[in-house]
Design an enzyme around this catalytic site. Structure first.
Site, PDB file in Angstrom:
ATOM      1  N   ASP A  36      24.824 -11.368  59.804  1.00 44.20           N
ATOM      2  CA  ASP A  36      25.792 -10.703  60.087  1.00 44.20           C
ATOM      3  C   ASP A  36      26.110  -9.956  58.928  1.00 44.20           C
ATOM      4  O   ASP A  36      27.691  -8.604  58.791  1.00 44.20           O
ATOM      5  CB  ASP A  36      27.380 -11.206  60.323  1.00 44.20           C
ATOM      6  N   HIS A  41       7.414  -3.342  36.516  1.00 47.51           N
ATOM      7  CA  HIS A  41       8.503  -3.581  37.255  1.00 47.51           C
ATOM      8  C   HIS A  41       8.854  -4.975  37.876  1.00 47.51           C
ATOM      9  O   HIS A  41       8.863  -5.398  38.512  1.00 47.51           O
ATOM     10  CB  HIS A  41       7.606  -3.502  39.104  1.00 47.51           C
ATOM     11  N   ASP A  57      14.706  -1.238  31.576  1.00 49.88           N
ATOM     12  CA  ASP A  57      15.582  -0.440  32.249  1.00 49.88           C
ATOM     13  C   ASP A  57      16.156  -0.624  32.963  1.00 49.88           C
ATOM     14  O   ASP A  57      16.198  -1.058  34.279  1.00 49.88           O
ATOM     15  CB  ASP A  57      13.821  -0.476  32.712  1.00 49.88           C
ATOM     16  N   ASP A  61      18.667   7.448  34.406  1.00 53.96           N
ATOM     17  CA  ASP A  61      17.483   6.250  34.156  1.00 53.96           C
ATOM     18  C   ASP A  61      17.280   5.945  32.666  1.00 53.96           C
ATOM     19  O   ASP A  61      17.073   7.002  32.141  1.00 53.96           O
ATOM     20  CB  ASP A  61      16.156   6.392  34.676  1.00 53.96           C
ATOM     21  N   HIS A  67       1.342   3.980  32.629  1.00 57.10           N
ATOM     22  CA  HIS A  67       1.729   5.250  33.388  1.00 57.10           C
ATOM     23  C   HIS A  67       2.075   6.438  32.625  1.00 57.10           C
ATOM     24  O   HIS A  67       1.665   6.593  31.541  1.00 57.10           O
ATOM     25  CB  HIS A  67       2.811   4.035  33.872  1.00 57.10           C
ATOM     26  N   HIS A  78       9.275  11.536  35.415  1.00 55.10           N
ATOM     27  CA  HIS A  78       9.699  12.032  36.311  1.00 55.10           C
ATOM     28  C   HIS A  78      10.683  12.424  36.968  1.00 55.10           C
ATOM     29  O   HIS A  78      11.488  12.506  36.366  1.00 55.10           O
ATOM     30  CB  HIS A  78       8.990  10.275  37.428  1.00 55.10           C
ATOM     31  N   HIS A 125      13.561   8.295  41.581  1.00 58.28           N
ATOM     32  CA  HIS A 125      11.760   8.955  41.267  1.00 58.28           C
ATOM     33  C   HIS A 125      12.185  10.566  42.395  1.00 58.28           C
ATOM     34  O   HIS A 125      11.934  10.517  43.520  1.00 58.28           O
ATOM     35  CB  HIS A 125      11.076   8.422  41.757  1.00 58.28           C
ATOM     36  N   GLU A 180       9.956   8.526  29.442  1.00 50.11           N
ATOM     37  CA  GLU A 180       9.255   7.702  28.918  1.00 50.11           C
ATOM     38  C   GLU A 180       8.239   7.309  28.500  1.00 50.11           C
ATOM     39  O   GLU A 180       7.260   6.126  29.228  1.00 50.11           O
ATOM     40  CB  GLU A 180      10.003   7.126  30.233  1.00 50.11           C
ATOM     41  N   TYR A 232       2.631  -1.325  25.490  1.00 46.51           N
ATOM     42  CA  TYR A 232       1.966  -2.710  25.682  1.00 46.51           C
ATOM     43  C   TYR A 232       1.259  -3.659  25.420  1.00 46.51           C
ATOM     44  O   TYR A 232       0.024  -3.064  26.438  1.00 46.51           O
ATOM     45  CB  TYR A 232       2.448  -2.895  27.752  1.00 46.51           C
ATOM     46  N   ARG A 272       9.162  -0.182  25.810  1.00 55.61           N
ATOM     47  CA  ARG A 272       9.068   1.899  25.940  1.00 55.61           C
ATOM     48  C   ARG A 272      10.928   2.107  25.689  1.00 55.61           C
ATOM     49  O   ARG A 272      11.743   1.552  25.841  1.00 55.61           O
ATOM     50  CB  ARG A 272       9.615   1.168  27.949  1.00 55.61           C
ATOM     51  N   GLU A 326      12.934   5.755  26.767  1.00 60.64           N
ATOM     52  CA  GLU A 326      13.290   6.127  28.161  1.00 60.64           C
ATOM     53  C   GLU A 326      14.673   6.751  28.390  1.00 60.64           C
ATOM     54  O   GLU A 326      15.905   6.801  28.000  1.00 60.64           O
ATOM     55  CB  GLU A 326      12.883   5.734  29.365  1.00 60.64           C
TER      56      GLU A 326
HETATM   57  N1  GLY Z   1      12.869   2.251  36.294  1.00 59.18           N
HETATM   58  C1  GLY Z   1      12.345   3.482  37.267  1.00 59.18           C
HETATM   59  C2  GLY Z   1      11.827   4.192  36.602  1.00 59.18           C
HETATM   60  O1  GLY Z   1      11.673   4.368  34.838  1.00 59.18           O
HETATM   61  O2  GLY Z   1      10.819   4.919  36.729  1.00 59.18           O
HETATM   62 MN    MN Z   2      13.863   3.557  33.362  1.00 63.03          MN
HETATM   63 MN    MN Z   3      11.737   6.278  34.445  1.00 55.30          MN
END
Ligand code: GLY
Ligand code: MN
Ligand code: MN
Length: 437
Positions: free
Chosen positions: A39, A243, A260, A271, A350, A354, A361, A384, A388, A405, A407
């Site tokens: 539920d 991720h 992150d 973000d 990457h 974005h 995103h 960002e 790595y 990273r 960002e």
């Molecule tokens: N946390 C998602 C990104 O940095 O794109």
């Molecule tokens: Mn992020």
């Molecule tokens: Mn991001």
């Protein structure tokens, strides 16, 4: 924030949408409540485009706009009032109060949606909706359309064109208004504070989820009722999993911690990623990799100004990272060769950012007519870059499992940009001082 301000903005957006579309009917549903088990449900999150146009935060509702040659009618379908359900689940507006409060010309109960939609679709030249976004809505619209088509012998015309409303709506959402920027700025400040709290809390021996709890605590405490996405709290080699989300490892002396995490404020995301030493002091190798990543981020930020292409920050960051990989002895060859063969992708796989807004995103095209689009005042994007280093034959052991990273979230303004998350410590000196404090 006052509901009335949100609604004023939504009403203006409805007019702006209508003014860009030829006559027809717009149909934009929100999300439904999703079962978690038995539920219980997941916390409800509206569909971003629906909310952008309505400000209405109940599940299962549908926004309809009828655009004539010189007229626009805004309609809402929502759950009916239900005393019994309201005792169990809480207040719901019901059509009448929803129409008054949220500025619709009329609202109907969802119980009547099938018959009303067939009426509304009659003689409309075209339908605008988020095509192929959700199969259940594609099917639903086809069913309504078949019902209208069944009436053609009575002299009724059925719409013969379906247009993806996102072509226009996503471009509207891409350019943030002052109202939206105000919320994004505040979300950036709250998020920066939460990351500072995490830096000050972190110690060897703690678990990643304990740091995550500190961050979520700060979000909730400041009125953000949800993170904008699942937090990544990744120590040691976990930082090289882009991720990573388990957040269950015990943090060890000498490791880095990559966080992150972002809050959601009034529907808008923040973000931030920061990477810092679990014990508060960067080692020589960690600092070397960190400073290259930070230099890449500064180079990318420098490109964040109107008139530059979307890709300019990415190209700038990639160049600095690639040169850094060569300087550290991780890659062989000249900078031109490393960029040409993309061998840097072993350590940077990457892209550099974005769009960000109601969705972390966010919507909006990245290319227009086959070319990277130009940055323009009102766009909000992340910057960002990352570095790595997974164990490999060409990696000296001292660099193994360093994952970094950095960002920030950036608003393009008339001359350059505003860093919405600048209050979060970023240089080695700032981070070490914050952690020592
Ligand atoms: N946390 C998602 C990104 O940095 O794109
Ligand atoms: Mn992020
Ligand atoms: Mn991001």
């Amino acid at each position: 924030m006052h509901l009335s301000t949100t609604i004023e903005n939504c009403i203006a957006r409805r007019q702006q949408l209508a003014s860009q579309l030829a006559p027809g009917i717009v149909i934009i549903p929100t999300s439904k409540e999703l079962a978690r088990n038995a539920d219980t449900t997941y916390p409800f999150r509206f569909d971003s485009s629906f909310y952008y146009l309505t400000g209405f935060n109940e599940p299962d509702a549908v926004f309809v706009q009828i655009i004539g040659e010189n007229t626009v009618q805004n309609i809402l379908f929502c759950r009916p009032k239900d005393e019994e359900r309201e005792i169990w689940d809480g207040f719901r507006y019901g059509p009448s109060a929803a129409a008054d409060t949220f500025g619709f010309d009329i609202a109907y109960s969802l119980d009547d949606i099938d018959s009303k939609m067939v009426e509304l679709l009659k003689n409309q030249p075209r339908i605008y909706y988020p095509l192929a976004k959700e199969m259940r809505w594609d099917r639903q619209i086809n069913r309504w359309l078949s019902s209208v088509r069944a009436l053609v012998r009575t002299g009724i015309n059925a719409p013969d064109t379906i247009v993806d409303v996102r072509t226009v709506l996503d471009e509207m959402r891409l350019i943030k208004s002052d109202f939206e920027v105000g919320i994004l700025r505040k979300a950036g400040l709250i998020n920066a504070q939460a990351h500072i709290r995490a830096m000050q809390f972190t110690q060897p021996g703690q678990f990643e989820y304990q740091v995550e709890a500190e961050i979520l605590h700060d979000y909730y405490r400041q009125g953000c009722r949800a993170p904008a996405y699942n937090s990544i709290v990744a120590s040691g080699s976990n930082a090289c999993v882009l991720h990573y989300g388990e957040n269950h490892a015990q943090m060890r002396d000498g490791e880095l911690l990559l966080i992150d995490a972002g809050c959601e404020l009034h529907g808008y995301a923040s973000d931030i990623t920061r990477t810092f030493p679990v014990n508060g002091r960067f080692s020589g190798e960690q600092k070397a990799v960190y400073d290259i990543t930070l230099a890449a981020q500064y180079a990318a930020l420098e490109q964040c100004k109107p008139g530059n292409t979307w890709n300019a920050p990415h190209d700038a960051a990639t160049q600095v990272l690639a040169q850094g990989m060569i300087d550290l002895g991780l890659l062989k060859g000249s900078l031109a060769e490393v960029l040409e063969t993309e061998s840097y992708r072993q350590f940077y796989m990457h892209r550099t950012g974005h769009w960000m807004g109601l969705d972390v995103h966010d919507v909006g095209a990245y290319k227009v007519d086959g070319q990277w689009r130009q940055l323009k005042a009102g766009m909000v994007l992340t910057v960002e870059p990352g570095f790595y280093i997974r164990p490999a034959a060409n990696v000296p052991s001292a660099f193994e499992n360093i994952g970094i990273r950095i960002e920030d979230d950036v608003l393009i303004n008339e001359t350059s940009h505003e860093n919405l998350t600048a209050s979060c410590p970023k240089t080695v000196a700032e981070i070490e001082a914050t952690m020592a404090g």
